[in-house]
Each structure stands twice: as C-alpha cells, then as structure tokens.
Design an enzyme around this catalytic site. Structure first.
Site, PDB file in Angstrom:
ATOM      1  N   HIS A   8       5.470   1.199  -6.720  1.00  0.00           N
ATOM      2  CA  HIS A   8       5.175   2.253  -5.747  1.00  0.00           C
ATOM      3  C   HIS A   8       5.229   3.584  -6.491  1.00  0.00           C
ATOM      4  CE1 HIS A   8       6.779   4.484  -1.887  1.00  0.00           C
ATOM      5  NE2 HIS A   8       5.600   4.913  -2.259  1.00  0.00           N
ATOM      6  N   ASP A  58       7.979   0.945   4.425  1.00  0.00           N
ATOM      7  CA  ASP A  58       8.974   1.331   3.427  1.00  0.00           C
ATOM      8  C   ASP A  58       9.825   2.499   3.925  1.00  0.00           C
ATOM      9  OD1 ASP A  58      10.368   1.762   1.100  1.00  0.00           O
ATOM     10  OD2 ASP A  58       8.638   2.379  -0.106  1.00  0.00           O
ATOM     11  N   MET A 107       4.943   4.767   4.837  1.00  0.00           N
ATOM     12  CA  MET A 107       6.286   5.326   4.622  1.00  0.00           C
ATOM     13  C   MET A 107       6.893   5.680   5.973  1.00  0.00           C
ATOM     14  SD  MET A 107       6.825   5.121   1.445  1.00  0.00           S
ATOM     15  CE  MET A 107       8.475   5.826   1.586  1.00  0.00           C
ATOM     16  N   SER A 124      13.661  -3.340  -2.665  1.00  0.00           N
ATOM     17  CA  SER A 124      13.499  -2.115  -3.453  1.00  0.00           C
ATOM     18  C   SER A 124      14.732  -1.924  -4.329  1.00  0.00           C
ATOM     19  CB  SER A 124      13.338  -0.908  -2.526  1.00  0.00           C
ATOM     20  OG  SER A 124      13.556   0.276  -3.275  1.00  0.00           O
ATOM     21  N   ASP A 164      10.285   1.633  -7.366  1.00  0.00           N
ATOM     22  CA  ASP A 164       9.948   3.001  -6.947  1.00  0.00           C
ATOM     23  C   ASP A 164       9.914   3.942  -8.143  1.00  0.00           C
ATOM     24  OD1 ASP A 164       9.795   2.895  -4.012  1.00  0.00           O
ATOM     25  OD2 ASP A 164      11.873   2.215  -4.161  1.00  0.00           O
ATOM     26  N   MET A 194       9.357   7.748  -9.403  1.00  0.00           N
ATOM     27  CA  MET A 194       9.412   9.122  -8.883  1.00  0.00           C
ATOM     28  C   MET A 194       9.395  10.117 -10.032  1.00  0.00           C
ATOM     29  SD  MET A 194      12.384   8.628  -6.075  1.00  0.00           S
ATOM     30  CE  MET A 194      12.311   7.327  -4.844  1.00  0.00           C
ATOM     31  N   MET A 224       5.236   7.266  -6.786  1.00  0.00           N
ATOM     32  CA  MET A 224       5.431   8.543  -6.069  1.00  0.00           C
ATOM     33  C   MET A 224       5.389   9.648  -7.115  1.00  0.00           C
ATOM     34  SD  MET A 224       8.450   7.236  -3.545  1.00  0.00           S
ATOM     35  CE  MET A 224       8.810   5.856  -4.606  1.00  0.00           C
ATOM     36  N   HIS A 250      10.219  -4.511  -5.353  1.00  0.00           N
ATOM     37  CA  HIS A 250       9.543  -3.224  -5.155  1.00  0.00           C
ATOM     38  C   HIS A 250      10.182  -2.198  -6.090  1.00  0.00           C
ATOM     39  CE1 HIS A 250       7.661  -0.192  -2.348  1.00  0.00           C
ATOM     40  NE2 HIS A 250       8.697   0.536  -2.709  1.00  0.00           N
TER      41      HIS A 250
END
Ligand code: DX5
Ligand code: ZN
Length: 237
Positions: free
Chosen positions: A75, A185, A146, A14, A41, A43, A77, A39
């Site tokens: 991913h 994760d 998660m 990540s 992320d 957000m 979010m 990975h």
C-alpha cells in the site's frame, strides 16, 4: 449472507503495528493462523505525516510468505508512487495500490503495475468520492477504501465509510465487475469488522486489532473471524 460468500471475505494483516524486532516471527504466526494476505504500508512523510518502511521489508518477507503460498500487498502512501513501482515488484510484491490523490496519471500508473505482472489497486482517502474510479474501475483488480486518514495505525473507523462501501459494491455489481475486490483499511476490529463485511467488503485490512498487547495473534484473529461470522448469523442470512 451465505457461507460461500462469507468464506470469500479475507483478513489482511497490516504489519504496521507489528513488533519489528520480531517481524518474521509475528508474520509467521499470522500465516500459521491461516491468513493469506500480508499488507505492507509504505509512508513517505509527505503524502502522509509519517515514515514507515521500504522495499527491503518486502524482500525479507517474501520467503516467509512463499512457505505459506501467501500474498504480499504493498500500500503505497507516497508522493510520485510511479517512481517506486518496479522496486517493490522486484522485491516481491504480489499487488500494489497507489492513492488516486497522488497520481494525476492514474491510468499510466495502473498500466505500469499490470505490465510488471502483479495485481493493481487504487486507494481512496476518506473524503475522496467514488466518482474518481469511474474511468479506471475496469482496469484494476481491487479498490482500497481508507476508513481512516492514512498515516497511522490504531485510529477510529470513520462511520460514514460504511455507506461508501455499500455504494461501491452497488456500482461494481451494476457494471458486472464483481471480480474487483473491495479492500477496507483502517479501524477494523471486532466491532467494525462485521458491519464492513456486511456492507460488501471482500478484504478487511487489520493492524492494531491483530498485533497488540491484549491478546496473542492467534486469539486476536479468532476473535475477528468470530465477529464477522456472528454479524452474519445475527442478520439471519
Ligand atoms: C493506515 C494504514 C493501515 C493501518 C491500519 O494508514 O494504511 O494499513 O495499518 O491500522 P489499524 O488496523 O490499526 O487501523
Ligand atoms: Zn494500509
């Protein structure tokens, strides 16, 4: 655990904890160490209380990943993730996961990801029960469990998550869906990686355990791999 199964356990890096002034260089080091999952992320400051990055980062990493035949996993979010699926796939994502908590029309979102030609995943917050997967499991490529509340790197692994992973593995086996990957994760480091792999995870996502000031990326990855292997041999399997 057999050697065959052990080798199926992948580490995904990540980049959230990477040094963004040297992102390409650090991702290259991860790939040179043999990691094949990156990975990413995403957000939005609404679904999670933090902002991170957008699709331009995926676009920038794509040629680097291609050199090593590696996968870029996004991913999401974010609220209303459907709005961004095409954007991330066109930027070069190989797989996209959406959080079930953000997605009242989960079936449609998963179909959209598949129609875009990439692998699809469903992410679950720590307090979200596995039951929500029941009707969608046969449609997806992976589940992202998660093991911290999403939003930040470097948090403590929530211990009760181990049992959740065991139960998900059992459900997949019972339903003949063992091709569905279990990605885990949050809070993965040398102490937690072994037990998580043993519980039935197939992909361990690690951020701060790989990108930190304590050791080089190569050393940190070596320690993680050793921890996974040592745990298995302690079990005597
Ligand atoms: C958290 C992110 C994770 C994060 C993990 O919301 O989804 O991918 O980078 O960080 P560590 O491995 O430090 O817990
Ligand atoms: Zn993540």
């Amino acid at each position: 655990m057999s050697r065959d199964k052990e080798e199926k356990i992948q580490i995904a890096a990540s980049i959230l904890s990477a040094d963004f002034s040297r992102l390409g260089e650090q991702v290259t080091q991860v790939l040179e160490a043999g990691i094949r999952w990156i990975h990413v992320d995403i957000m939005d400051g609404h679904f999670v209380p933090n902002l991170s990055m957008g699709s331009q980062v995926v676009r920038s990493l794509r040629p680097i990943a291609d050199k090593f035949d590696a996968l870029l996993h996004v991913h999401l979010m974010v609220e209303e993730p459907e709005r961004y699926l095409a954007d991330f796939v066109h930027a070069g994502a190989d797989s996209v996961s959406v959080h079930v908590e953000t997605c009242p029309h989960l079936y449609r979102a998963i179909q959209e990801i598949r129609a875009l030609g990439v692998r699809s995943g469903v992410a679950l917050n720590p307090a979200t029960p596995l039951l929500v997967l029941q009707e969608i499991l046969g449609e997806i490529d992976f589940v992202l469990i998660m093991t911290v509340e999403p939003g930040f790197g470097g948090q403590e692994f929530i211990p009760s998550s181990l049992d959740k992973i065991v139960r998900l593995r059992r459900v997949l086996t019972e339903r003949g869906l063992d091709q569905v990957l279990i990605a885990v994760d949050g809070g993965i480091h040398v102490q937690t990686a072994g037990p998580v792999a043993e519980a039935g995870a197939t992909v361990l996502v690690a951020g701060s355990a790989i990108f930190n000031d304590h050791g080089s990326i190569a050393d940190n990855l070596r320690e993680l791999r050793t921890a996974i292997a040592a745990h298995h041999s302690n079990k005597g399997e």
